[in-house]
Design a protein around this motif. Structure first.
Motif, mmCIF file in Angstrom:
data_model
loop_
_atom_site.group_PDB
_atom_site.id
_atom_site.type_symbol
_atom_site.label_atom_id
_atom_site.label_comp_id
_atom_site.label_asym_id
_atom_site.label_seq_id
_atom_site.Cartn_x
_atom_site.Cartn_y
_atom_site.Cartn_z
ATOM 1 N N ALA A 1 0.839 -1.195 0.000
ATOM 2 C CA ALA A 1 0.000 0.000 0.000
ATOM 3 C C ALA A 1 0.875 1.247 0.000
ATOM 4 N N GLY A 2 0.369 2.319 -0.614
ATOM 5 C CA GLY A 2 1.131 3.557 -0.662
ATOM 6 C C GLY A 2 0.302 4.710 -1.189
ATOM 7 N N THR A 3 0.965 5.863 -1.319
ATOM 8 C CA THR A 3 0.286 7.045 -1.831
ATOM 9 C C THR A 3 1.000 7.566 -3.064
ATOM 10 N N LEU A 4 0.220 7.962 -4.039
ATOM 11 C CA LEU A 4 0.711 8.623 -5.245
ATOM 12 C C LEU A 4 0.355 10.090 -5.058
ATOM 13 N N LYS A 5 1.358 10.971 -5.139
ATOM 14 C CA LYS A 5 1.140 12.399 -4.897
ATOM 15 C C LYS A 5 1.651 13.199 -6.087
ATOM 16 N N VAL A 6 0.858 14.169 -6.538
ATOM 17 C CA VAL A 6 1.229 15.013 -7.673
ATOM 18 C C VAL A 6 2.187 16.104 -7.195
ATOM 19 N N ALA A 7 3.361 16.177 -7.826
ATOM 20 C CA ALA A 7 4.355 17.191 -7.488
ATOM 21 C C ALA A 7 4.296 18.372 -8.453
ATOM 22 N N HIS A 8 3.897 18.116 -9.707
ATOM 23 C CA HIS A 8 3.832 19.177 -10.713
ATOM 24 C C HIS A 8 2.841 18.750 -11.791
ATOM 25 N N GLY B 1 -0.155 18.633 -5.057
ATOM 26 C CA GLY B 1 -0.467 18.485 -3.640
ATOM 27 C C GLY B 1 -1.523 17.441 -3.347
ATOM 28 N N ASN B 2 -2.293 17.034 -4.361
ATOM 29 C CA ASN B 2 -3.301 16.000 -4.147
ATOM 30 C C ASN B 2 -2.649 14.629 -4.182
ATOM 31 N N GLU B 3 -3.275 13.682 -3.514
ATOM 32 C CA GLU B 3 -2.745 12.323 -3.513
ATOM 33 C C GLU B 3 -3.874 11.310 -3.502
ATOM 34 N N VAL B 4 -3.555 10.117 -3.954
ATOM 35 C CA VAL B 4 -4.485 8.996 -3.884
ATOM 36 C C VAL B 4 -3.771 7.856 -3.160
ATOM 37 N N VAL B 5 -4.547 7.085 -2.439
ATOM 38 C CA VAL B 5 -3.999 5.955 -1.697
ATOM 39 C C VAL B 5 -4.347 4.678 -2.447
ATOM 40 N N LEU B 6 -3.353 3.822 -2.609
ATOM 41 C CA LEU B 6 -3.558 2.535 -3.274
ATOM 42 C C LEU B 6 -3.302 1.412 -2.288
ATOM 43 N N ARG B 7 -4.142 0.401 -2.343
ATOM 44 C CA ARG B 7 -3.908 -0.818 -1.563
ATOM 45 C C ARG B 7 -2.953 -1.711 -2.334
ATOM 46 N N ALA B 8 -2.332 -2.621 -1.649
ATOM 47 C CA ALA B 8 -1.447 -3.583 -2.307
ATOM 48 C C ALA B 8 -2.248 -4.358 -3.358
ATOM 49 N N GLY B 9 -1.724 -4.441 -4.582
ATOM 50 C CA GLY B 9 -2.372 -5.187 -5.658
ATOM 51 C C GLY B 9 -3.441 -4.428 -6.411
ATOM 52 N N GLN B 10 -3.820 -3.254 -5.946
ATOM 53 C CA GLN B 10 -4.835 -2.462 -6.632
ATOM 54 C C GLN B 10 -4.207 -1.809 -7.866
ATOM 55 N N ARG B 11 -4.905 -1.848 -8.988
ATOM 56 C CA ARG B 11 -4.366 -1.291 -10.247
ATOM 57 C C ARG B 11 -4.891 0.119 -10.468
ATOM 58 N N LEU B 12 -3.989 0.952 -10.988
ATOM 59 C CA LEU B 12 -4.316 2.337 -11.275
ATOM 60 C C LEU B 12 -3.605 2.741 -12.556
ATOM 61 N N VAL B 13 -4.361 3.308 -13.506
ATOM 62 C CA VAL B 13 -3.761 3.840 -14.736
ATOM 63 C C VAL B 13 -3.579 5.337 -14.519
ATOM 64 N N VAL B 14 -2.366 5.835 -14.808
ATOM 65 C CA VAL B 14 -2.012 7.237 -14.580
ATOM 66 C C VAL B 14 -1.605 7.856 -15.912
ATOM 67 N N GLU B 15 -2.154 9.037 -16.196
ATOM 68 C CA GLU B 15 -1.851 9.729 -17.449
ATOM 69 C C GLU B 15 -1.683 11.219 -17.159
ATOM 70 N N ALA B 16 -0.726 11.873 -17.835
ATOM 71 C CA ALA B 16 -0.549 13.322 -17.698
ATOM 72 C C ALA B 16 -1.775 14.012 -18.282
ATOM 73 N N SER C 1 3.976 15.948 -16.386
ATOM 74 C CA SER C 1 3.537 15.970 -14.989
ATOM 75 C C SER C 1 4.506 15.111 -14.197
ATOM 76 N N TYR C 2 4.637 15.422 -12.923
ATOM 77 C CA TYR C 2 5.544 14.679 -12.047
ATOM 78 C C TYR C 2 4.761 14.184 -10.841
ATOM 79 N N PHE C 3 5.063 12.957 -10.428
ATOM 80 C CA PHE C 3 4.396 12.413 -9.244
ATOM 81 C C PHE C 3 5.397 11.600 -8.430
ATOM 82 N N SER C 4 5.062 11.415 -7.175
ATOM 83 C CA SER C 4 5.896 10.587 -6.300
ATOM 84 C C SER C 4 5.062 9.418 -5.797
ATOM 85 N N TRP C 5 5.758 8.380 -5.416
ATOM 86 C CA TRP C 5 5.130 7.190 -4.846
ATOM 87 C C TRP C 5 5.827 6.909 -3.518
#
Length: 159
Positions: free
Chosen positions: A37-44, A70-85, A92-96
């Motif tokens: 599990a973790g968070t994806l956060k938008v940096a730019h 500054g916004n973020e989404v939380v993902l559970r382990a094994g949960q799939r997420l498609v990310v697009e600029a 766009s830049y993001f951190s995990w």
């Protein structure tokens, strides 16, 4: 975390770099499927994120979100997420960041504190009972023992 990456997501020397982030250029998408599990956060910039379905609820709960700096989404382990600029002109830049796992106290630790509290309570109870017994014993002794009569030191008369 397992990333399905494309060459366009890599840092390039011709654009500014944001340390600790992933770069996602316009028109490209990646799929995230984290092992933990973790968070994806938008940096730019802005991201369009889509959670894997099936989705329940109203039509606006389709699993698509637009998130900005500054916004973020939380993902559970094994949960799939498609990310697009979501910006046509700039990346766009993001951190995990993985979420810290809760520390669970071993079962014996959860027993030791109440046991120590009980030991202190029993010691205080024993001390209180001892004091009560001594006080009652002294009172009983005073009641059964005749008191000597006091004499007046000046005249020698009993009072």
């Amino acid at each position: 975390m397992a990333f399905q990456t494309f060459p366009q997501t890599q840092q390039s020397s011709d654009s500014p770099v944001l340390p600790g982030t992933w770069k996602l250029v316009p028109g490209r998408a990646i799929t995230l499927e984290p092992r933990e599990a973790g968070t994806l956060k938008v940096a730019h910039g802005q991201l369009w994120v889509t959670y894997e379905g099936p989705h329940e609820g109203a039509l606006n709960e389709s699993g698509d979100l637009f998130i900005g700096v500054g916004n973020e989404v939380v993902l559970r382990a094994g949960q799939r997420l498609v990310v697009e600029a979501w910006n046509d002109h700039a990346p766009s830049y993001f951190s995990w960041d993985p979420l810290p796992e809760p520390v669970r106290a071993p079962r014996m630790v959860r027993v030791m504190q109440p046991l120590a509290d009980l030991r202190v309570a029993l010691a205080m109870t024993a001390r209180a009972l001892g004091g009560l017994a001594a006080g009652l014993g002294g009172l009983a002794l005073d009641l059964v023992t005749p008191r000597p009569r006091e004499t007046c030191p000046a005249h020698g008369a009993a009072s």
